[in-house]
Design a protein around this motif. Structure first.
Motif, PDB file in Angstrom:
ATOM      1  N   MET A 107      38.937  20.815 -60.927  1.00  0.00           N
ATOM      2  CA  MET A 107      38.305  21.876 -60.538  1.00  0.00           C
ATOM      3  C   MET A 107      38.976  23.173 -61.381  1.00  0.00           C
ATOM      4  SD  MET A 107      38.682  21.587 -56.483  1.00  0.00           S
ATOM      5  CE  MET A 107      38.840  23.141 -56.195  1.00  0.00           C
ATOM      6  N   TYR A 108      39.450  22.844 -62.664  1.00  0.00           N
ATOM      7  CA  TYR A 108      40.176  23.782 -63.653  1.00  0.00           C
ATOM      8  C   TYR A 108      39.417  24.852 -63.653  1.00  0.00           C
ATOM      9  CZ  TYR A 108      42.958  25.168 -67.300  1.00  0.00           C
ATOM     10  OH  TYR A 108      43.878  26.083 -68.200  1.00  0.00           O
ATOM     11  N   PRO A 109      40.131  26.088 -63.506  1.00  0.00           N
ATOM     12  CA  PRO A 109      41.240  26.543 -63.398  1.00  0.00           C
ATOM     13  C   PRO A 109      42.100  26.246 -62.166  1.00  0.00           C
ATOM     14  CG  PRO A 109      40.168  28.609 -63.459  1.00  0.00           C
ATOM     15  CD  PRO A 109      39.008  27.274 -63.615  1.00  0.00           C
ATOM     16  N   TRP A 110      41.340  26.067 -61.132  1.00  0.00           N
ATOM     17  CA  TRP A 110      41.999  25.892 -59.778  1.00  0.00           C
ATOM     18  C   TRP A 110      42.892  24.493 -59.624  1.00  0.00           C
ATOM     19  CZ3 TRP A 110      41.423  30.569 -59.453  1.00  0.00           C
ATOM     20  CH2 TRP A 110      40.204  31.299 -59.623  1.00  0.00           C
ATOM     21  N   CYS A 111      43.821  24.536 -59.208  1.00  0.00           N
ATOM     22  CA  CYS A 111      44.555  23.296 -58.693  1.00  0.00           C
ATOM     23  C   CYS A 111      44.004  22.461 -57.671  1.00  0.00           C
ATOM     24  CB  CYS A 111      45.960  23.656 -58.586  1.00  0.00           C
ATOM     25  SG  CYS A 111      47.124  22.191 -57.978  1.00  0.00           S
ATOM     26  N   ASP A 112      43.887  21.180 -57.863  1.00  0.00           N
ATOM     27  CA  ASP A 112      43.306  20.227 -57.060  1.00  0.00           C
ATOM     28  C   ASP A 112      44.543  19.323 -56.604  1.00  0.00           C
ATOM     29  OD1 ASP A 112      43.428  18.429 -59.176  1.00  0.00           O
ATOM     30  OD2 ASP A 112      41.191  18.075 -58.877  1.00  0.00           O
ATOM     31  N   THR A 113      45.579  19.318 -56.971  1.00  0.00           N
ATOM     32  CA  THR A 113      46.823  18.403 -56.737  1.00  0.00           C
ATOM     33  C   THR A 113      46.906  17.453 -57.788  1.00  0.00           C
ATOM     34  OG1 THR A 113      46.072  17.172 -54.822  1.00  0.00           O
ATOM     35  CG2 THR A 113      47.029  19.366 -54.369  1.00  0.00           C
ATOM     36  N   SER A 114      46.082  17.274 -58.667  1.00  0.00           N
ATOM     37  CA  SER A 114      46.118  16.123 -59.654  1.00  0.00           C
ATOM     38  C   SER A 114      47.533  16.036 -60.370  1.00  0.00           C
ATOM     39  CB  SER A 114      45.141  16.324 -60.715  1.00  0.00           C
ATOM     40  OG  SER A 114      43.962  16.131 -60.214  1.00  0.00           O
ATOM     41  N   HIS A 115      48.305  16.778 -60.294  1.00  0.00           N
ATOM     42  CA  HIS A 115      49.664  16.840 -60.949  1.00  0.00           C
ATOM     43  C   HIS A 115      50.577  16.114 -60.116  1.00  0.00           C
ATOM     44  CE1 HIS A 115      50.194  19.939 -58.005  1.00  0.00           C
ATOM     45  NE2 HIS A 115      51.245  19.606 -57.763  1.00  0.00           N
TER      46      HIS A 115
ATOM     47  N   PHE B   5      43.307  34.822 -50.759  1.00  0.00           N
ATOM     48  CA  PHE B   5      44.514  35.708 -50.683  1.00  0.00           C
ATOM     49  C   PHE B   5      45.497  34.927 -51.203  1.00  0.00           C
ATOM     50  CE2 PHE B   5      45.189  32.671 -47.040  1.00  0.00           C
ATOM     51  CZ  PHE B   5      46.236  32.619 -47.094  1.00  0.00           C
ATOM     52  N   VAL B   6      45.647  33.852 -51.713  1.00  0.00           N
ATOM     53  CA  VAL B   6      46.641  33.008 -52.572  1.00  0.00           C
ATOM     54  C   VAL B   6      45.510  32.048 -53.215  1.00  0.00           C
ATOM     55  CG1 VAL B   6      48.435  31.508 -52.926  1.00  0.00           C
ATOM     56  CG2 VAL B   6      48.660  33.566 -51.399  1.00  0.00           C
ATOM     57  N   VAL B   7      45.718  31.953 -54.728  1.00  0.00           N
ATOM     58  CA  VAL B   7      45.182  30.920 -55.418  1.00  0.00           C
ATOM     59  C   VAL B   7      46.219  29.890 -56.078  1.00  0.00           C
ATOM     60  CG1 VAL B   7      42.749  31.851 -55.409  1.00  0.00           C
ATOM     61  CG2 VAL B   7      44.501  32.048 -57.364  1.00  0.00           C
ATOM     62  N   ALA B   8      45.884  28.680 -56.393  1.00  0.00           N
ATOM     63  CA  ALA B   8      46.878  27.864 -57.221  1.00  0.00           C
ATOM     64  C   ALA B   8      46.156  27.421 -58.534  1.00  0.00           C
ATOM     65  CB  ALA B   8      46.994  26.455 -56.226  1.00  0.00           C
ATOM     66  N   LEU B   9      46.747  27.974 -59.581  1.00  0.00           N
ATOM     67  CA  LEU B   9      46.143  27.867 -60.721  1.00  0.00           C
ATOM     68  C   LEU B   9      46.684  26.694 -61.547  1.00  0.00           C
ATOM     69  CD1 LEU B   9      46.242  31.678 -62.350  1.00  0.00           C
ATOM     70  CD2 LEU B   9      44.495  30.234 -61.180  1.00  0.00           C
ATOM     71  N   CYS B  10      46.008  25.563 -61.906  1.00  0.00           N
ATOM     72  CA  CYS B  10      46.325  24.494 -62.571  1.00  0.00           C
ATOM     73  C   CYS B  10      47.147  24.739 -63.738  1.00  0.00           C
ATOM     74  CB  CYS B  10      45.181  23.521 -62.908  1.00  0.00           C
ATOM     75  SG  CYS B  10      45.605  21.841 -63.617  1.00  0.00           S
ATOM     76  N   MET B  11      48.335  24.261 -64.075  1.00  0.00           N
ATOM     77  CA  MET B  11      49.368  24.184 -65.359  1.00  0.00           C
ATOM     78  C   MET B  11      49.110  22.805 -66.063  1.00  0.00           C
ATOM     79  SD  MET B  11      49.887  27.226 -65.272  1.00  0.00           S
ATOM     80  CE  MET B  11      51.014  27.386 -66.656  1.00  0.00           C
ATOM     81  N   CYS B  12      48.723  21.834 -65.413  1.00  0.00           N
ATOM     82  CA  CYS B  12      48.808  20.347 -66.236  1.00  0.00           C
ATOM     83  C   CYS B  12      47.486  20.170 -66.711  1.00  0.00           C
ATOM     84  CB  CYS B  12      49.226  19.339 -65.144  1.00  0.00           C
ATOM     85  SG  CYS B  12      47.936  18.864 -64.008  1.00  0.00           S
TER      86      CYS B  12
END
Length: 75
Positions: free
Chosen positions: A52-60, A40-47
């Motif tokens: 797990m790109y394009p998904w965010c794994d909090t590496s930022h 229902f909500v996804v986090a897309l990596c911007m950094c």
């Protein structure tokens, strides 16, 4: 997966983190690969640090050692 005009896709931009996108989503990456999520909500990596790109794994997030002050603590 087109969005209907009744329910437009909501994207939330944070200060130092990922783009939060209401799903389900289909993401086409620069190399042509397609990633699909029915969440229902996804986090897309911007950094682009995510494993797990394009998904965010909090590496930022900046990693700090015990006793070290973060940027938020020095402001």
């Amino acid at each position: 997966m087109p969005n209907s005009s009744e329910h437009p896709c909501r994207i939330t931009i944070g200060d130092d983190g990922p783009l939060l996108v209401e799903g389900p989503v289909e993401v086409t990456c620069a190399d042509g690969t397609v990633a699909v999520s029915d969440r229902f909500v996804v986090a897309l990596c911007m950094c682009r640090r995510s494993r797990m790109y394009p998904w965010c794994d909090t590496s930022h997030r900046r990693r700090t050692q015990p006793g070290e002050k973060s940027r938020r603590d020095t402001g």
